[in-house]
Write an enzyme that holds these catalytic residues in place. Structure first.
Site, mmCIF file in Angstrom:
data_model
loop_
_atom_site.group_PDB
_atom_site.id
_atom_site.type_symbol
_atom_site.label_atom_id
_atom_site.label_comp_id
_atom_site.label_asym_id
_atom_site.label_seq_id
_atom_site.Cartn_x
_atom_site.Cartn_y
_atom_site.Cartn_z
ATOM 1 N N ASP A 22 0.830 -1.211 0.000
ATOM 2 C CA ASP A 22 0.000 0.000 0.000
ATOM 3 C C ASP A 22 0.865 1.263 0.000
ATOM 4 O O ASP A 22 1.965 1.277 0.543
ATOM 5 C CB ASP A 22 -0.915 -0.019 1.237
ATOM 6 C CG ASP A 22 -2.082 0.948 1.100
ATOM 7 O OD1 ASP A 22 -2.416 1.335 -0.047
ATOM 8 O OD2 ASP A 22 -2.652 1.328 2.137
ATOM 9 N N TRP A 27 2.715 8.025 -2.714
ATOM 10 C CA TRP A 27 4.117 8.198 -3.134
ATOM 11 C C TRP A 27 4.177 9.088 -4.373
ATOM 12 O O TRP A 27 4.999 10.000 -4.456
ATOM 13 C CB TRP A 27 4.727 6.826 -3.427
ATOM 14 C CG TRP A 27 6.160 6.843 -3.855
ATOM 15 C CD1 TRP A 27 7.254 6.769 -3.043
ATOM 16 C CD2 TRP A 27 6.656 6.942 -5.197
ATOM 17 N NE1 TRP A 27 8.411 6.809 -3.804
ATOM 18 C CE2 TRP A 27 8.068 6.914 -5.128
ATOM 19 C CE3 TRP A 27 6.047 7.042 -6.460
ATOM 20 C CZ2 TRP A 27 8.878 6.986 -6.271
ATOM 21 C CZ3 TRP A 27 6.850 7.124 -7.595
ATOM 22 C CH2 TRP A 27 8.251 7.095 -7.490
ATOM 23 N N HIS A 39 2.125 3.258 -9.185
ATOM 24 C CA HIS A 39 1.908 1.826 -9.458
ATOM 25 C C HIS A 39 3.053 1.266 -10.298
ATOM 26 O O HIS A 39 3.488 0.134 -10.086
ATOM 27 C CB HIS A 39 0.579 1.608 -10.172
ATOM 28 C CG HIS A 39 -0.606 2.004 -9.328
ATOM 29 N ND1 HIS A 39 -0.720 1.619 -8.009
ATOM 30 C CD2 HIS A 39 -1.711 2.748 -9.600
ATOM 31 C CE1 HIS A 39 -1.855 2.116 -7.515
ATOM 32 N NE2 HIS A 39 -2.464 2.808 -8.456
ATOM 33 N N SER A 67 -7.688 -5.568 -5.158
ATOM 34 C CA SER A 67 -8.725 -6.143 -4.306
ATOM 35 C C SER A 67 -10.092 -6.080 -4.989
ATOM 36 O O SER A 67 -10.284 -5.324 -5.953
ATOM 37 C CB SER A 67 -8.781 -5.394 -2.967
ATOM 38 O OG SER A 67 -9.431 -4.137 -3.125
ATOM 39 N N ARG A 73 -12.335 2.517 -7.790
ATOM 40 C CA ARG A 73 -11.441 3.612 -8.194
ATOM 41 C C ARG A 73 -11.784 4.121 -9.589
ATOM 42 O O ARG A 73 -12.527 3.483 -10.331
ATOM 43 C CB ARG A 73 -9.995 3.130 -8.152
ATOM 44 C CG ARG A 73 -9.592 2.757 -6.738
ATOM 45 C CD ARG A 73 -8.134 2.446 -6.639
ATOM 46 N NE ARG A 73 -7.802 2.131 -5.255
ATOM 47 C CZ ARG A 73 -6.591 2.146 -4.758
ATOM 48 N NH1 ARG A 73 -5.562 2.454 -5.524
ATOM 49 N NH2 ARG A 73 -6.386 1.856 -3.498
ATOM 50 N N LEU A 133 10.593 -20.396 -5.121
ATOM 51 C CA LEU A 133 9.522 -19.644 -4.471
ATOM 52 C C LEU A 133 8.227 -19.692 -5.296
ATOM 53 O O LEU A 133 8.270 -19.638 -6.523
ATOM 54 C CB LEU A 133 9.996 -18.187 -4.361
ATOM 55 C CG LEU A 133 8.994 -17.116 -3.924
ATOM 56 C CD1 LEU A 133 8.628 -17.292 -2.458
ATOM 57 C CD2 LEU A 133 9.587 -15.726 -4.142
ATOM 58 N N ARG A 186 2.386 -4.958 5.983
ATOM 59 C CA ARG A 186 1.630 -3.930 5.264
ATOM 60 C C ARG A 186 2.417 -2.634 5.268
ATOM 61 O O ARG A 186 2.738 -2.104 6.342
ATOM 62 C CB ARG A 186 0.245 -3.702 5.871
ATOM 63 C CG ARG A 186 -0.532 -2.632 5.078
ATOM 64 C CD ARG A 186 -1.974 -2.462 5.492
ATOM 65 N NE ARG A 186 -2.644 -1.536 4.570
ATOM 66 C CZ ARG A 186 -3.906 -1.607 4.198
ATOM 67 N NH1 ARG A 186 -4.678 -2.564 4.653
ATOM 68 N NH2 ARG A 186 -4.412 -0.731 3.358
ATOM 69 N N ARG A 192 -4.715 -2.150 8.914
ATOM 70 C CA ARG A 192 -5.914 -2.971 8.676
ATOM 71 C C ARG A 192 -5.603 -4.013 7.613
ATOM 72 O O ARG A 192 -4.620 -3.918 6.889
ATOM 73 C CB ARG A 192 -7.092 -2.098 8.254
ATOM 74 C CG ARG A 192 -6.806 -1.188 7.067
ATOM 75 C CD ARG A 192 -8.036 -0.361 6.692
ATOM 76 N NE ARG A 192 -7.725 0.615 5.663
ATOM 77 C CZ ARG A 192 -7.668 1.939 5.860
ATOM 78 N NH1 ARG A 192 -7.910 2.452 7.051
ATOM 79 N NH2 ARG A 192 -7.379 2.745 4.857
#
Ligand code: IPE
Ligand code: IPE
Ligand code: MG
Length: 241
Positions: A22, A27, A39, A67, A73, A133, A186, A192
């Protein structure tokens, strides 16, 4: 603290680290740029962090990318994000190959634009044999939505209520083998979950940092992982029995 208690400190890296990436928009705004520039920078940071996690021997990294609530948005931002995801998956196979990284997806695939769906499916197929990974991309993901879709699958298969178990519910998640989150990081200052991996975070350790995601460094990651080693996890049990 007694020696016994110290023995309960984590001595291995977390198997599954979740990142709520987030702060991209703030930024960019701080620099007088469009939110989308945040982004773009955030994607570069995600690649660096994923590579660092692979080097540390972490097995699963889940990246909260988009999400089920992010559709609220502006159309321009949503469109940019979809384009960024599509372009990244199309262009970066070599990155995943070089690092032995397998891609998985969680979230409602059917609710994504068709071209994004196709890139996700292809990236999963192309990286399926890689054994390092596993990077789980949470795209059009909501923790509540994943639980609801699992319950629907179970009911549609005709299973009786007395046979409902935790394992059955998680077996019907998007990536059934995805383990519980050990460590949730986060960035961006908010404290949250924002509907991220609700089920899998039942016993996660949480770390919140004010650093905006595009400023998050591999150095801060290492410090954060060191913090994980200091946590004592009890899972409802008591120490020094
Ligand atoms: C997180 O950064 C990335 C996504 C939600 C896609 P934000 O875009 O939420 O950035 P802030 O929180 O507005 O700064
Ligand atoms: C969470 O960030 C979602 C992602 C990082 C993809 P948000 O910026 O959407 O969360 P809220 O709205 O501040 O809770
Ligand atoms: Mg945000």
């Amino acid at each position: 603290m007694s020696d016994k208690a110290q023995e309960t400190y984590n001595s291995t890296p977390p198997s599954h680290v979740g990142f709520i990436m987030d702060g991209n928009g703030r930024w960019a705004q701080k620099r007088g740029l469009a939110r989308t520039a945040g982004h773009k920078e955030g994607l570069e940071v995600a690649k660096r962090i994923v590579k660092a996690c692979a080097d540390m021997g972490i097995k699963y990294v889940t990246l909260y990318t988009f999400s089920t609530e992010n559709w609220k948005r502006a159309q321009e931002e949503v469109g940019y994000l979809m384009g960024l995801i599509r372009g990244h998956l199309r262009a970066e196979f070599q990155f995943y190959k070089d690092n032995g990284i397998k891609i998985e997806h969680i979230g409602d695939l059917s609710g994504l634009p068709k071209d994004v769906q196709n890139e996700i499916i292809k990236a999963k197929e192309d990286t399926a044999a890689f054994t390092g990974l596993t990077v789980v991309l949470a795209i059009n993901y909501g923790g509540r939505d994943e639980i609801i879709r699992s319950v629907k699958k179970i009911i549609d298969s005709g299973i009786k209520s007395q046979n409902i178990t935790e394992k059955l519910i998680s077996d019907n998640f998007d990536v059934p083998e995805l383990p519980d989150v050990d460590f949730l990081i986060r960035t961006g200052g908010e404290k949250r979950l924002s509907n991220f991996l609700l089920w899998h975070c039942a016993y996660a350790e949480f770390l919140f940092t004010d650093t905006l995601w595009p400023d998050y460094s591999t150095e801060e990651l290492k410090n954060n992982i060191n913090e994980f080693y200091k946590r004592t996890r009890r899972f409802g049990d008591v120490l020094n029995k």
